[in-house]
Structure formats: C-alpha cells, structure tokens
Design an enzyme around this catalytic site. Sequence first.
Site: not given
Length: 752
Positions: A643-644, A718
């Site tokens: 997304l980013n 993670e």
Amino acid sequence: MAVTQEIPTTSPIGRSTPRVDGAVKVSGKAQYTSDFHFPGTLYAVPVEATIANGRIVKLDTSAAGKMPGVHAIFHRENIGKMFRSTLGQGMEGICEERRLPFEDDVVRYYGQYIALAVADTFEAAKAAADAVRVTYSKEKPNVETHLEADNDPDSVVTTFGMRERVDSQRGDADAAFASAPVKLDQTYVTPAETHNPIELHATTAIWEGSKLTLYDSSQGVVNFRSVLAQMFDLPKENVRVITKFVGSGFGGKLFPWTHCALAAAAARQLGKPVKLVLSRKMMFQTVGHRPLTQQRVRLGATRDGKLVSLQHDYIYHRSMLDAHHEDCGEATPFQYSVPNLRVTFGRARRNVGAAADMRGPGAVPGLYATESAMNELAGQLKIDPVKFRIMNEPKIDEGLRLPFSSRHLLECFELGAEKFGWSRRTPEVGSMKRDGLILGWGMAGCAWIAARFAAAANVELRDDGTARVACATQDIGTGTYTNLAQLASHKTGVPLEKIEVALGDTSLPEGPLSGGSMATPSIVPAVFQAADNAIASLLTIATTTPGSPFEKRKPDDLAFEGGRVFIKADGPAGGVPFADLLQRANLRLLTGSGKSESTFGNPKPKYSTHSFGAHFVEVTWQPEIARLRVSRVVTVIDAGRILNPLAGRNQIEGAVVMGIGMALLEHTSYDPQNGAPINSNLADYVVAVNADAPPIDVHFLDFPDKEINEVGARGIGEIGLAGIAAAITDAVHHATGVRVRELPVKIENLLA
Ligand code: MOS
C-alpha cells in the site's frame, strides 16, 4: 473472492506516502498514553516481588501507608473483587497472564506485583512502594535454560485455545531419516528476548459510576475492552479503551497485563483517576517476553539434494501458570517440499513471567532453526544454499495439501541473489576478503502468515469536501493512520490531507488487533465497503434532491469517481463534486459502514496464504581484534501489493535491524540465584542501534494476492525479522568457520 479492481493512477495506493500523522508526532502534539492528564489523577507504583518462587508470609504496609501524599497501599485484602477473563469468540478475551493480580500469596516469578502504592505524585507513590516491607518464605527458583519437555498430554490448552502437540505430520519421518544417505541432526537455541519499545507500558483508569475508561498503550483496544469488562463485571458497552498513539509494542502490548487491572481496581477503590506507568525494569518482568526455545531439527536428503525427511521438535519455556504457545513450527510444513515430515512441541515450566508474542512469534525462532539446518545441510551436500532451496521448492502447501494463494519465493531468491552479487560467492570458509577484512556471505528464506481478522469501519463524506474514516484499530508506529487515509482517499477521491482518520478508541467500529501483520489486510475490505455504502447513499441523494443536476435520474445511471458524481453515459467530464450535492440537500454528511470477515484460523481454507522473502547478508570479520559486523543486507519480500512502499520499506529495514540484534546481541538472562532478569535495562539488554545498521537494500515483489483482499495487500510488519538470524549465522560461519547454534553469537564463540 473479490473482483480484481484496477487502481487508477491518481490513487494513493501503492504510492510512497509520508505519514499523515508525521507532523503531530515530530511536533510533540501526538498524545501517547502517559501524556493524558486528568484533574485529580493519582499515581500508582507497584511493589515487585524480589523472589521468584515462594510465598508472602508478611506484608507490612504500616510505614508506607503513613507517608505524605499516600492515598492507599493496596494488596490482596483490600484491592476489591476482580474476576478472571476467558477466551470468547474470534480474537476476544485474550490475555497472556490470567491470574489476577494479588489473587493468592504465592510468588511464581521475580517482579510479580504483590502490592500497589497510590499517591498524589509519582515520587510519593514510588517512595511508599519502596517502604513496603515484605517477608517471604523462599524456595529455589527454576530458571534453568536447558529444556526438557514437561509431561504434558498430547493435546494442551494454550492462551489461544487447544493445540495438538503433533503440529503436523506426513509420511514416515523416522524411517525416511534412518535410510537417508545424507543427514543432519542439530539443536538450535534462541534465548528469552524482551520487547523494548521506547514507550513504556502505561494505563490510566477513570471510573464514572459503573463506566470505566482506560487510556492504555494497546495493540488491540477491542480485545482489551472484552478482558477488562469480564474482570470488572461490566457490560462491554460500559468499558471504553483509548489508544491514540503507541510508541511501538512489538507484540508486548497485544493483550492486557496485570498492571491494567491494578490501575482500574485502584481507581475504583479511590474514586479518582489512577495512572500507572511501568519502569523499564518492570518491562522485563511483568509484560511478556519471547520465550527461550530449544529446537531439534533432523533433515534427511538424497546425495543429489532432494529432501526426504524433516523433523522439527521444539521446546519452549513458559511461566508456572500461563500457556503462551510459541508456534515455532508455523512455517515448517509448507516452506519446502519433503514427503516425510513431523513437527512436534513440548513445554517446560519455569519461574518466569508469562511469555508473549514478540514480532514474528513462533516463525521467527522457528525459521532461525529450520533455515540454519537447510544451510548446514547444503554445506554437507556441497550444493549452493540458494540452489538447494530452489531444488526443494514445493508446488503446493504439502502440509495443508492446498495450493498457495500466491507464492513467489523463487523470485525472491533470484532477485536477491542478483542484487547481492551472490554468484561471486566462493564457498570455502574465509576465502573472501575485502580491504583486509574477511567476508562472510550467508542467506536464508522466510515466510509469515497472511490472513485477516474481522474488521468494521465507517466512512463519512462531508459537505465541505472532506472525509472521515473510522476504525477501532491502532497505529503502533507502522503507518495505520496513513493506510486508512490512503484507502479512504482511493475510494472517495478526497485528497489525503482532507481525510480525518479516527482510530484507537473502542467507541469506533470494531477493528482488528495490530498484530500478526494483519491490521492492514483486515481493514482493506471493511473500509472499501464502508466507502461504497457512503457513495451509494450519495447517488440516492443526487437523484432525489430537488434541484439536483441528477434529479429524476436513477442511481444506476450515475457513477462516482475522483470525488465527483457524473452520468455514466456522459463520462466524468461533467461531474459534480459530492460536497455540492450534500450542500444542496442541506446534509452535513453521509455515512457508510463496512465489515469484513476473519480468515484467520479458518478451519476449511481454500488456499494456503503466506508472505515470503529472502535475505542475503554480508558480515566482515577481523580475527585480530575479534570484530564482527554486519556490513550489507539485501532483502526481497513477496507480500502482495504494498500500500505504502515508503512505510513498507521502513518496516522491513526495522525488522532487519532487529534481526541483527536477534543474531548478535539480544538475550534476557535470568539470575539462577533469585530468578531475576538481571540485564533488565537498556544499558545491559543490548539491542541493535543505528551504529549496528548496515546499508539495507529492500525490494518488494509486486504480486497482488486477491485471496487476502481486493487490493491484494498482505501484511509486512513481521516477515522481515523471519530468517534474518539464520542468514547472519550462516555468514558468520562462512567468515569464521564457526557454526553458532545458540543465539546470540558471542565473541567468545568465535575465539575458540
Ligand atoms: Mo505482533 S508479535 O503480532 O505484535
């Protein structure tokens, strides 16, 4: 599942986007939990047990209670009634330490809270806590680091529900191992590690009649509410939990701890707000740690490098009463193709505080062991470790016997090897040099679960052209404020700076835990559906408002794009901004709600859903002065659509730095005499810092995973920490010839 949807080029999705909350953070305006102040607030400081095993014989609070500014010294007799909590449906009612504070006189770990001083100021409370006199009957604590599994049944109760101790099984692992031409049988140890977010755990509890409000530094306000409601016998709607900003958590803040209950119980008794902020020392004692693990890995292969047997038997320590499950075998059944496999676990009780999830729980220690074993076996076979993995790439998830929704591990290996220059590696120990330094090159693969928690969200379109998106999830520093704004902007066409994001409050629609790298994938469908519903209302308003340019049209004739409503047949050129339509209808706002279902723990999945990656590591070694440095890392991650990318790269870089700490520095040591974590401060518990961080070259593959959500975004918080320690220890071996199988690598290991 979801239909593929094209991402328009004006969408912020996939665009490197600076944090929308960056300005309030760097200007000091962001309010973290302990920044909230309320009139009449009292300060609480717990009294910590100074033994790890025994009983409280006498608790003398007389001097402490008379000290200036002290309102109360609470203990078992006067704290008031609390109840235990239990697991509910979904991700509800989770708590790592179920024993209530002060529930009995038994001390089971060092630092356990045994009393609580409450005073006008923090200083007065601390002085009073120090003045409480405790007499114990002591027994020797068991903090032994060598683990033998306790005599548990085949099926055990854990924090997260029942678990079979045989995690996964296929074929005949024993027979295949016995007859394998090439074998490896090694045990790998990872130490207890302690979460060290810079923001300390903190709770402020405020009662108004039978309503309880808690400001807490939480990774999951919705679960927190459920646990506290149970403990204080309140309907859920009477409990509100607020977490606006979190100075990171790493898993330590996923679920409520005993200090949260103490703050609430003290505030109830005193009728005033009570604030309780932990000390750094308490952070090592009462709010979880990654448990010590001891993992035996047996691999069998043919001489030409085909795996025939894999056994992964792991043991972890746990506290005397709690049952955190450290799922080290999470990735083992699917990461490589092998016809015969068995994964089992055992547990060993110790006099330590409850263990907890820590960034990449289970798979991070697990992949350290299995990826190390893969590297060692590749060495035995004299096959390049990248090639060895490629040779054992599975076609499907052989554990679940399901296809992968999207697995591009081979591309991770290929791109990583290319960017790193892996083909120039010469395998002989100490054979590579640069500027008088010995180089070590190592690599490893990694994987992390991809799934969604249930989530709900709300999107508002307002008459001033702004929008609001709301979801009771949290931003733990990972960029969730920005993700929510990006998703809402993508759908509504409202620019990021005109979107208000509301999160971290149980009064908002129930959102996911910031855990398991699942917050981002979980919120996507909920926000999209909420926006779609708001837009559907808008189209109805557009066609029913007298004087609207679309009056008497049908909603179906209309479309919405880039914040404008237009007639489909005419195209977007003549569109009308939604703000105009709302103003004409005299509406301040339109609201839409959305929801998505959980896929986590789905008993009948259609696909195996995971993220994958590869790390390539260079270390430099100067034997003359025993200096080992990680000098270069290339990491390639296959996590669906990002997304980013700016925040995404930041997550992987942070995880790689944490991995350098895992491989070379971090370990919590318990004193065998009194059971205390003895390096319980940031001077003695050494974490990797800027000076330890090498250039880190992060690459994302871009294969959207439409099984996870319509954007194809999996989580990335993670996975960067999985596998990295195995890559580093392999590089250490390549440089020094020493195989370290017990983390962290210590200089004395290399001096032999
Ligand atoms: Mo992560 S250990 O799920 O915060």
